[in-house]
Design a protein around this motif. Sequence first.
Motif, PDB file in Angstrom:
ATOM      1  N   GLU A 101      42.336  33.686  33.075  1.00 53.34           N
ATOM      2  CA  GLU A 101      41.904  32.567  33.920  1.00 53.34           C
ATOM      3  C   GLU A 101      42.635  32.535  35.258  1.00 53.34           C
ATOM      4  OE1 GLU A 101      44.807  30.690  30.835  1.00 53.34           O
ATOM      5  OE2 GLU A 101      43.266  32.261  30.909  1.00 53.34           O
ATOM      6  N   TYR A 102      43.677  33.367  35.420  1.00 56.87           N
ATOM      7  CA  TYR A 102      44.431  33.402  36.672  1.00 56.87           C
ATOM      8  C   TYR A 102      43.950  34.532  37.571  1.00 56.87           C
ATOM      9  CZ  TYR A 102      47.935  30.043  35.093  1.00 56.87           C
ATOM     10  OH  TYR A 102      48.579  28.896  34.670  1.00 56.87           O
ATOM     11  N   VAL A 103      43.925  34.258  38.861  1.00 55.61           N
ATOM     12  CA  VAL A 103      43.711  35.275  39.885  1.00 55.61           C
ATOM     13  C   VAL A 103      45.072  35.614  40.476  1.00 55.61           C
ATOM     14  CG1 VAL A 103      42.623  35.805  42.109  1.00 55.61           C
ATOM     15  CG2 VAL A 103      41.387  34.462  40.389  1.00 55.61           C
ATOM     16  N   ILE A 104      45.315  36.899  40.731  1.00 57.18           N
ATOM     17  CA  ILE A 104      46.611  37.355  41.228  1.00 57.18           C
ATOM     18  C   ILE A 104      46.504  37.714  42.702  1.00 57.18           C
ATOM     19  CG2 ILE A 104      48.539  38.931  40.830  1.00 57.18           C
ATOM     20  CD1 ILE A 104      47.192  39.678  38.152  1.00 57.18           C
ATOM     21  N   ALA A 105      47.443  37.231  43.498  1.00 58.28           N
ATOM     22  CA  ALA A 105      47.590  37.648  44.899  1.00 58.28           C
ATOM     23  C   ALA A 105      48.946  38.323  45.037  1.00 58.28           C
ATOM     24  CB  ALA A 105      47.503  36.449  45.833  1.00 58.28           C
ATOM     25  N   GLY A 106      48.990  39.466  45.740  1.00 59.40           N
ATOM     26  CA  GLY A 106      50.257  40.177  45.859  1.00 59.40           C
ATOM     27  C   GLY A 106      50.352  41.022  47.102  1.00 59.40           C
ATOM     28  N   SER A 107      51.544  41.580  47.311  1.00 56.63           N
ATOM     29  CA  SER A 107      51.801  42.437  48.455  1.00 56.63           C
ATOM     30  C   SER A 107      51.198  43.819  48.218  1.00 56.63           C
ATOM     31  CB  SER A 107      53.311  42.589  48.673  1.00 56.63           C
ATOM     32  OG  SER A 107      53.941  41.335  48.854  1.00 56.63           O
ATOM     33  N   GLY A 108      50.564  44.389  49.231  1.00 57.98           N
ATOM     34  CA  GLY A 108      50.177  45.792  49.175  1.00 57.98           C
ATOM     35  C   GLY A 108      48.779  46.052  48.667  1.00 57.98           C
ATOM     36  N   GLU A 109      48.433  47.329  48.646  1.00 57.06           N
ATOM     37  CA  GLU A 109      47.154  47.769  48.129  1.00 57.06           C
ATOM     38  C   GLU A 109      47.103  47.504  46.627  1.00 57.06           C
ATOM     39  OE1 GLU A 109      44.469  50.005  50.299  1.00 57.06           O
ATOM     40  OE2 GLU A 109      45.253  48.038  50.813  1.00 57.06           O
ATOM     41  N   VAL A 110      45.924  47.088  46.140  1.00 58.40           N
ATOM     42  CA  VAL A 110      45.834  46.658  44.751  1.00 58.40           C
ATOM     43  C   VAL A 110      44.702  47.364  44.015  1.00 58.40           C
ATOM     44  CG1 VAL A 110      44.368  44.684  45.341  1.00 58.40           C
ATOM     45  CG2 VAL A 110      45.676  44.648  43.209  1.00 58.40           C
ATOM     46  N   ARG A 111      44.978  47.681  42.769  1.00 55.73           N
ATOM     47  CA  ARG A 111      43.943  48.113  41.824  1.00 55.73           C
ATOM     48  C   ARG A 111      43.862  47.013  40.780  1.00 55.73           C
ATOM     49  NH1 ARG A 111      44.364  51.390  36.980  1.00 55.73           N
ATOM     50  NH2 ARG A 111      42.344  52.323  36.446  1.00 55.73           N
ATOM     51  N   TYR A 112      42.691  46.406  40.628  1.00 59.38           N
ATOM     52  CA  TYR A 112      42.548  45.180  39.849  1.00 59.38           C
ATOM     53  C   TYR A 112      41.601  45.433  38.684  1.00 59.38           C
ATOM     54  CZ  TYR A 112      42.945  40.049  39.603  1.00 59.38           C
ATOM     55  OH  TYR A 112      43.250  38.756  39.248  1.00 59.38           O
ATOM     56  N   ILE A 113      42.019  45.052  37.487  1.00 57.92           N
ATOM     57  CA  ILE A 113      41.201  45.235  36.294  1.00 57.92           C
ATOM     58  C   ILE A 113      41.143  43.915  35.532  1.00 57.92           C
ATOM     59  CG2 ILE A 113      40.944  46.485  34.112  1.00 57.92           C
ATOM     60  CD1 ILE A 113      42.645  48.731  35.340  1.00 57.92           C
ATOM     61  N   THR A 114      39.946  43.505  35.156  1.00 59.24           N
ATOM     62  CA  THR A 114      39.768  42.315  34.328  1.00 59.24           C
ATOM     63  C   THR A 114      39.112  42.722  33.011  1.00 59.24           C
ATOM     64  OG1 THR A 114      39.515  40.869  36.249  1.00 59.24           O
ATOM     65  CG2 THR A 114      38.685  40.042  34.149  1.00 59.24           C
ATOM     66  N   ASN A 115      39.703  42.299  31.906  1.00 58.91           N
ATOM     67  CA  ASN A 115      39.106  42.572  30.602  1.00 58.91           C
ATOM     68  C   ASN A 115      39.399  41.401  29.668  1.00 58.91           C
ATOM     69  OD1 ASN A 115      41.789  42.953  29.625  1.00 58.91           O
ATOM     70  ND2 ASN A 115      41.720  45.087  30.322  1.00 58.91           N
TER      71      ASN A 115
END
Length: 485
Positions: free
Chosen positions: A207-221
């Motif tokens: 249920e959380y969305v992540i914001a962070g420093s740098g280039e991101v690879r994001y996976i939701t499962n």
Amino acid sequence: MKRKVLILFTIIIVLLCLFAFCSCSKEISQNNYYEIEARLDSENGKVYCNMQFNYLNNTDMPQSLLKFHLYPNAFREDAKFPAADISEFLNTDKGIIFGGIDIKEVSNDDTPLSFLTDGLDNDILTVAINEIYPNESTSIDIVFELTLPAIRHRFGMAEYSINLGNWYPVLCAYDENGWDISPYLAYGDPFCGESADYRVFIDCPKEYVIAGSGEVRYITNEAGNHAEYYLENIRDFSLAFSKHYKKIVDNGKYNVSYYYYNDSDPKLSLSTAVKALDTFEIFGKYRYPSFTVAQTGFSQGGMEYGGMVTVTDTLCSEDLQYVIVHETAHQWWYNMVGNNQITEAFLDEGLTEFSTAYFFEVNNEYGNSMENITYNAKLNLDAYRKLAEKYYNECSFDFRRPLNEYKNSFDYSFSCYTNAMLMFTEIYNTIGKDNFINALKNYYDNNLFKRATVYELACSFEKYINLNEYVKKYCDIENNTQNNV
């Protein structure tokens, strides 16, 4: 004979290929390297972490001890140098919730290492290592657990977001006096960091969305959200989480992402961040492939990190644009060109406030200007001076003081932000735009990814003015009022 010639020719070709490969391959980083695996347990207010730290001895001395700041311990109930007054903690259904960091294990290649938490406030991790000489490297693994305080701060759980700023063991800076183990202070930015490379793996509930420093690879499962970040040459690494985040992106030159949940005009805010990056490249190139702006629950206007800034969720649109510009300018003055924010806070804050005024001067569609910002700054400075003289019987705007010598956050901000900004704008008006910009370009070029001091800044301006005379003028207690108002 032909066979010998053929063999010799083959050897030459192989050597040329190897040389070409080596010439084109990526240069080995001369930075320290943090690789962190973290899992957020939001229900229990915990973060479980494993960190591998690769240390390169860039000092001129052999090292057998490494020292790390444990900034989360400033949020302990019994902290001697607390990050905030107890009144700033949120009153939850569980009452006041304090935070901290617990070091579980430290090892090298599965061999346990001796360590202890010490410092002035149980805020330093000291690790014993096999002695390594200059330009040699070693790696250590640290297992640690974070307890999140309920507070609107750099580190903690706010009403609509979770902030992970200054959250992992950070190697102390090293200088001629040894390791800098300065404690956390409640106002200002009590940090003195070195540029490093980061790879961070973070898991959190879905249920959380992540914001962070740098280039991101994001996976939701089904198990939750997983993000992988990588960024080189940054001062620190930050994360923010929210169940309420919406995200918009500008995939232009900078790949800018804006995470928000309380913004009446998010497109304007994203556009402001993009324009700020574009404007400030007059000082030097923005060195990262991406930039993140995240709205969070924070007690102040905003906070700068490497490749990412946060802005508080309580600002009206006009103030929000100003804060976005200010925090973005910190990518130049704090992140790419670093400084000791404890002893010379005006170097990043004063230059950042000047850069903010410069942004509104050259982007007049916002209806603001350097003249207007300077005028209001002088009025505010004079108003604070009268209050300070009334209640403290004295007033100093000397921005050369270390953080522990300011009376309060107002004393700090009016000195390091306002008074320093007024000094830089006077220099700008005296030597002219082109000369001032050229001086800052020189400052940027000579100190990129390093920690600069006022000496380096003075050297960059010496062709045009004597910076030390201006510093003395603006820090002179007796003449402070007539110089600035």
